[in-house]
Design a protein around this motif. Structure first.
Motif, PDB file in Angstrom:
ATOM      1  N   TRP A  36       0.846  -1.192   0.000  1.00  0.00           N
ATOM      2  CA  TRP A  36       0.000   0.000   0.000  1.00  0.00           C
ATOM      3  C   TRP A  36       0.884   1.245   0.000  1.00  0.00           C
ATOM      4  O   TRP A  36       0.965   1.963   1.010  1.00  0.00           O
ATOM      5  CB  TRP A  36      -0.904   0.009   1.238  1.00  0.00           C
ATOM      6  CG  TRP A  36      -1.731  -1.223   1.350  1.00  0.00           C
ATOM      7  CD1 TRP A  36      -2.861  -1.525   0.657  1.00  0.00           C
ATOM      8  CD2 TRP A  36      -1.480  -2.345   2.205  1.00  0.00           C
ATOM      9  NE1 TRP A  36      -3.325  -2.757   1.024  1.00  0.00           N
ATOM     10  CE2 TRP A  36      -2.499  -3.286   1.974  1.00  0.00           C
ATOM     11  CE3 TRP A  36      -0.491  -2.648   3.137  1.00  0.00           C
ATOM     12  CZ2 TRP A  36      -2.568  -4.506   2.642  1.00  0.00           C
ATOM     13  CZ3 TRP A  36      -0.549  -3.874   3.801  1.00  0.00           C
ATOM     14  CH2 TRP A  36      -1.574  -4.766   3.559  1.00  0.00           C
ATOM     15  N   PRO A  37       1.547   1.552  -1.113  1.00  0.00           N
ATOM     16  CA  PRO A  37       2.514   2.649  -1.131  1.00  0.00           C
ATOM     17  C   PRO A  37       1.905   4.035  -0.902  1.00  0.00           C
ATOM     18  O   PRO A  37       2.568   4.919  -0.368  1.00  0.00           O
ATOM     19  CB  PRO A  37       3.139   2.553  -2.521  1.00  0.00           C
ATOM     20  CG  PRO A  37       2.182   1.773  -3.333  1.00  0.00           C
ATOM     21  CD  PRO A  37       1.431   0.889  -2.402  1.00  0.00           C
ATOM     22  N   LYS A  38       0.647   4.224  -1.248  1.00  0.00           N
ATOM     23  CA  LYS A  38       0.033   5.555  -1.126  1.00  0.00           C
ATOM     24  C   LYS A  38      -0.744   5.740   0.171  1.00  0.00           C
ATOM     25  O   LYS A  38      -1.213   6.834   0.456  1.00  0.00           O
ATOM     26  CB  LYS A  38      -0.895   5.806  -2.314  1.00  0.00           C
ATOM     27  CG  LYS A  38      -0.142   5.854  -3.625  1.00  0.00           C
ATOM     28  CD  LYS A  38      -1.053   6.085  -4.785  1.00  0.00           C
ATOM     29  CE  LYS A  38      -0.258   6.085  -6.081  1.00  0.00           C
ATOM     30  NZ  LYS A  38      -1.083   6.234  -7.245  1.00  0.00           N
ATOM     31  N   LYS A  39      -0.869   4.674   0.948  1.00  0.00           N
ATOM     32  CA  LYS A  39      -1.640   4.753   2.187  1.00  0.00           C
ATOM     33  C   LYS A  39      -0.708   5.166   3.327  1.00  0.00           C
ATOM     34  O   LYS A  39       0.296   4.507   3.589  1.00  0.00           O
ATOM     35  CB  LYS A  39      -2.271   3.388   2.472  1.00  0.00           C
ATOM     36  CG  LYS A  39      -3.380   3.428   3.468  1.00  0.00           C
ATOM     37  CD  LYS A  39      -4.116   2.100   3.468  1.00  0.00           C
ATOM     38  CE  LYS A  39      -5.314   2.199   4.386  1.00  0.00           C
ATOM     39  NZ  LYS A  39      -6.106   0.978   4.374  1.00  0.00           N
ATOM     40  N   PRO A  40      -1.015   6.260   4.037  1.00  0.00           N
ATOM     41  CA  PRO A  40      -0.114   6.748   5.093  1.00  0.00           C
ATOM     42  C   PRO A  40       0.051   5.773   6.259  1.00  0.00           C
ATOM     43  O   PRO A  40       1.146   5.582   6.754  1.00  0.00           O
ATOM     44  CB  PRO A  40      -0.734   8.059   5.552  1.00  0.00           C
ATOM     45  CG  PRO A  40      -2.065   8.156   4.930  1.00  0.00           C
ATOM     46  CD  PRO A  40      -2.170   7.124   3.856  1.00  0.00           C
ATOM     47  N   ASP A  41      -1.052   5.156   6.714  1.00  0.00           N
ATOM     48  CA  ASP A  41      -0.948   4.191   7.809  1.00  0.00           C
ATOM     49  C   ASP A  41      -1.778   2.959   7.448  1.00  0.00           C
ATOM     50  O   ASP A  41      -3.004   2.988   7.497  1.00  0.00           O
ATOM     51  CB  ASP A  41      -1.450   4.798   9.116  1.00  0.00           C
ATOM     52  CG  ASP A  41      -1.285   3.840  10.289  1.00  0.00           C
ATOM     53  OD1 ASP A  41      -0.418   2.944  10.208  1.00  0.00           O
ATOM     54  OD2 ASP A  41      -2.018   3.995  11.285  1.00  0.00           O
ATOM     55  N   ALA A  42      -1.089   1.893   7.090  1.00  0.00           N
ATOM     56  CA  ALA A  42      -1.763   0.667   6.664  1.00  0.00           C
ATOM     57  C   ALA A  42      -1.710  -0.418   7.737  1.00  0.00           C
ATOM     58  O   ALA A  42      -1.856  -1.597   7.439  1.00  0.00           O
ATOM     59  CB  ALA A  42      -1.129   0.168   5.378  1.00  0.00           C
ATOM     60  N   SER A  43      -1.526  -0.028   8.986  1.00  0.00           N
ATOM     61  CA  SER A  43      -1.388  -1.001  10.074  1.00  0.00           C
ATOM     62  C   SER A  43      -2.599  -1.910  10.219  1.00  0.00           C
ATOM     63  O   SER A  43      -2.461  -3.130  10.328  1.00  0.00           O
ATOM     64  CB  SER A  43      -1.145  -0.282  11.403  1.00  0.00           C
ATOM     65  OG  SER A  43       0.039   0.437  11.349  1.00  0.00           O
ATOM     66  N   GLU A  44      -3.796  -1.310  10.221  1.00  0.00           N
ATOM     67  CA  GLU A  44      -5.018  -2.102  10.372  1.00  0.00           C
ATOM     68  C   GLU A  44      -5.244  -3.002   9.165  1.00  0.00           C
ATOM     69  O   GLU A  44      -5.667  -4.147   9.304  1.00  0.00           O
ATOM     70  CB  GLU A  44      -6.230  -1.193  10.603  1.00  0.00           C
ATOM     71  CG  GLU A  44      -6.296  -0.612  11.988  1.00  0.00           C
ATOM     72  CD  GLU A  44      -6.397  -1.691  13.061  1.00  0.00           C
ATOM     73  OE1 GLU A  44      -7.194  -2.646  12.917  1.00  0.00           O
ATOM     74  OE2 GLU A  44      -5.662  -1.582  14.054  1.00  0.00           O
ATOM     75  N   THR A  45      -4.951  -2.501   7.982  1.00  0.00           N
ATOM     76  CA  THR A  45      -5.111  -3.286   6.765  1.00  0.00           C
ATOM     77  C   THR A  45      -4.152  -4.468   6.779  1.00  0.00           C
ATOM     78  O   THR A  45      -4.520  -5.582   6.413  1.00  0.00           O
ATOM     79  CB  THR A  45      -4.856  -2.409   5.527  1.00  0.00           C
ATOM     80  OG1 THR A  45      -5.609  -1.204   5.647  1.00  0.00           O
ATOM     81  CG2 THR A  45      -5.245  -3.120   4.257  1.00  0.00           C
ATOM     82  N   LEU A  46      -2.918  -4.239   7.197  1.00  0.00           N
ATOM     83  CA  LEU A  46      -1.939  -5.313   7.301  1.00  0.00           C
ATOM     84  C   LEU A  46      -2.372  -6.336   8.342  1.00  0.00           C
ATOM     85  O   LEU A  46      -2.283  -7.543   8.097  1.00  0.00           O
ATOM     86  CB  LEU A  46      -0.555  -4.749   7.660  1.00  0.00           C
ATOM     87  CG  LEU A  46       0.536  -5.780   7.907  1.00  0.00           C
ATOM     88  CD1 LEU A  46       0.768  -6.639   6.672  1.00  0.00           C
ATOM     89  CD2 LEU A  46       1.819  -5.085   8.335  1.00  0.00           C
TER      90      LEU A  46
END
Length: 135
Positions: free
Chosen positions: A92-102
């Motif tokens: 997710w290069p454009k997502k600032p915080d992808a912690s929840e998605t990960l």
């Protein structure tokens, strides 16, 4: 010497020789069939031939595109360990915080890797994720 050999009973040694030859042929066929070309982690194989994932019985393992991309990253890593930041930037290069998605991706991937590959995804809270064979 030929007379002694002709008079002796050779059935037991002949039978054992025949069994040894059958065992050797069977072992050769077994290992030739089990040979896999690709990267193997646990019981999961990333095939060089068609670039797909298979279990050890050569049955295709189905992943979603994101799960497959993450698994390819794990298999490409030398120690099958990836940092949280490395995964998020790649997926997710454009997502600032992808912690929840990960977290969601890992949570949905774990049952598949456990069922088909005898693998577990272990995490150091907030740092690294490691793909390794279950004990």
């Amino acid at each position: 010497m030929a007379t002694v050999f002709a008079l002796s009973d050779q059935r037991a040694s002949g039978l054992l020789s025949l069994l040894a030859m059958l065992w050797a042929v069977g072992s050769l066929l077994y290992f030739r069939r089990r040979h896999v070309d690709g990267i193997v982690v646990g019981s999961l194989v990333l095939s060089d031939a068609d670039n797909n994932f298979y279990d050890i019985n050569h049955k295709a393992v189905k992943f979603t595109p994101m799960q497959e991309q993450l698994m390819r990253m794990f298999f490409a890593s030398s120690n099958h360990c990836l940092s949280k930041q490395e995964i998020c930037e790649a997926l997710w290069p454009k997502k600032p915080d992808a912690s929840e998605t990960l977290y969601t991706l890992i949570r949905r991937l774990k049952p598949i890797t456990e069922a088909h590959g005898n693998l577990e995804i272990v995490t150091e809270r907030g740092k690294d994720y490691q793909l390794r064979a279950k004990d």
